[in-house]
Scaffold this active site. Structure first.
Site, PDB file in Angstrom:
ATOM      1  N   ALA A  30       0.428  -1.063  -0.171  1.00  0.00           N
ATOM      2  CA  ALA A  30      -0.199  -0.074   0.399  1.00  0.00           C
ATOM      3  C   ALA A  30       0.704   1.418  -0.097  1.00  0.00           C
ATOM      4  O   ALA A  30       1.661   1.200   0.625  1.00  0.00           O
ATOM      5  CB  ALA A  30      -0.999   0.008   1.715  1.00  0.00           C
ATOM      6  N   CYS A  31       0.353   2.144  -0.951  1.00  0.00           N
ATOM      7  CA  CYS A  31       1.126   3.872  -1.385  1.00  0.00           C
ATOM      8  C   CYS A  31       0.336   5.215  -1.188  1.00  0.00           C
ATOM      9  O   CYS A  31      -0.670   4.431  -1.219  1.00  0.00           O
ATOM     10  CB  CYS A  31       2.228   3.160  -2.122  1.00  0.00           C
ATOM     11  SG  CYS A  31       3.645   1.995  -2.286  1.00  0.00           S
TER      12      CYS A  31
END
Length: 353
Positions: A30-31
């Site tokens: 996740a970013c």
């Protein structure tokens, strides 16, 4: 190619990047990406990289004139028929991921990009009439050959992005790019077709669901009268981070200098980072490993490893970038590093790809 244009007040996107290495233990990451392209000083962009273990990031300067094989994922041949092969037209400064792909970076012309994971990604059936580029080198292909978002989107029509796999995990990635003019685009492959959101208004990006859905969700929020009483979602899931980043990005004060501009972007990146130990639904624990910020106007790259006490930065203009120049690298996992580390780079034994 299917072109979808959106004209909402702010630009947003979803990005995660599947790790393409034998060290992988989980299928996704996740970013968050935040672009600030209307501050009157410089086009700056920041991102977080969230993952349950080290992705072994290496800051790497890649000169012009490098020959690449877009059909290989490390030592594995991913594209067996008609792989894309090219010689880099532009030099770039990137963060590599396990030595098999480019996760983040920019080139000497001021084109920047960020490659991350999206569960819905479907690159479609292989069309051998088009040269194939394995997904981990998608961003590098564009940094090597395009000077702007417009050029990058045109180049994408000439190749096919091909799924690659490591230890049973598919690289279901999508892409955000921006340039020194402030232009921006988010590219997702859905049901085998590219869906492109192109325009300066696409500034904030996180993860699932698809970009269309994220835009629809954030448009339901009323941030017209921001205050300390404005209710904001505070968890680590992508929709929460998307809304928080959108809210705070809309209120950034005009910077007086680069220091303030980079500090502003990193402040939001820290706000949407995943703390150590926080559970990420469906994927276990995904701490933020590092944060980056790029000044696309002046070609400087800022990097903050979350286990290091210091922010470091690199000036691309200080390197030899012509054909035949050495590939230069720096392992940022060193708490002694601080400030301008351009002089700390060392010649690589061999190119990462």
């Amino acid at each position: 190619m299917m072109l979808k244009l959106q004209f909402s007040p702010l630009c947003y996107g979803l990005l995660i990047f599947t790790v393409l290495s034998a060290a992988l233990l989980q299928p996704a990451e996740a970013c968050t990406r935040i672009l600030w392209n209307d501050n009157g000083l410089a086009v700056v962009v920041g991102r977080t990289m969230d993952w349950p273990e080290s992705t072994e990031p290496v800051l790497t300067v890649l000169p012009r004139g490098m020959k690449r094989d877009g059909g290989r994922t490390g030592d594995t041949v991913t594209v067996k028929e008609n792989p894309a092969r090219w010689t880099s037209k532009y030099a770039s400064l990137v963060t590599t991921l396990y030595g098999v792909g480019t996760a983040d970076g920019f080139n000497e012309k001021g084109l920047g990009g960020h490659l991350l994971y999206l569960q819905a990604t479907d690159f479609g059936t292989r069309d051998t009439r088009l040269p194939g580029v394995q997904a981990g080198l998608w961003l590098q292909y564009l940094l090597d050959n395009a000077a702007s978002v417009k050029e990058a989107l045109a180049l994408m029509k000439t190749v096919q992005i091909v799924m690659t796999e490591a230890h049973g995990h598919n690289a279901t990635v999508h892409l955000a790019i921006e340039d020194a003019s402030g232009d921006s685009a988010v590219v997702e492959y859905i049901d085998g077709k590219p869906v492109i959101h192109h325009g300066k208004q696409y500034r904030v990006m996180t993860n699932d669901p698809t970009y269309d859905e994220q835009l629809a969700l954030v448009e339901k929020q009323d941030y017209s009268n921001p205050s300390s009483d404005t209710p904001l979602p505070g968890n680590v899931k992508a929709t929460d981070r998307f809304q928080r980043a959108t809210y705070y990005a809309a209120m950034l004060p005009k910077p007086n200098n680069e220091r303030e501009a980079i500090a502003s972007i990193l402040a939001i990146a820290r706000n949407v980072s995943v703390p150590f130990g926080a559970p990420y639904k469906g994927f276990g624990i995904y701490n933020t490993e590092y944060r980056t910020a790029i000044n696309l106007t002046d070609r400087r790259y800022f990097f903050e490893l979350t286990t290091s006490p210091n922010v470091i930065w690199v000036d691309l203009n200080s390197f030899k970038l012509g054909p035949g120049s050495p590939v230069m690298r720096l392992d940022p996992d060193n708490p002694q590093l601080s400030g301008n580390v351009s002089g700390e780079f060392r010649k690589a034994d061999k190119p990462p790809y």
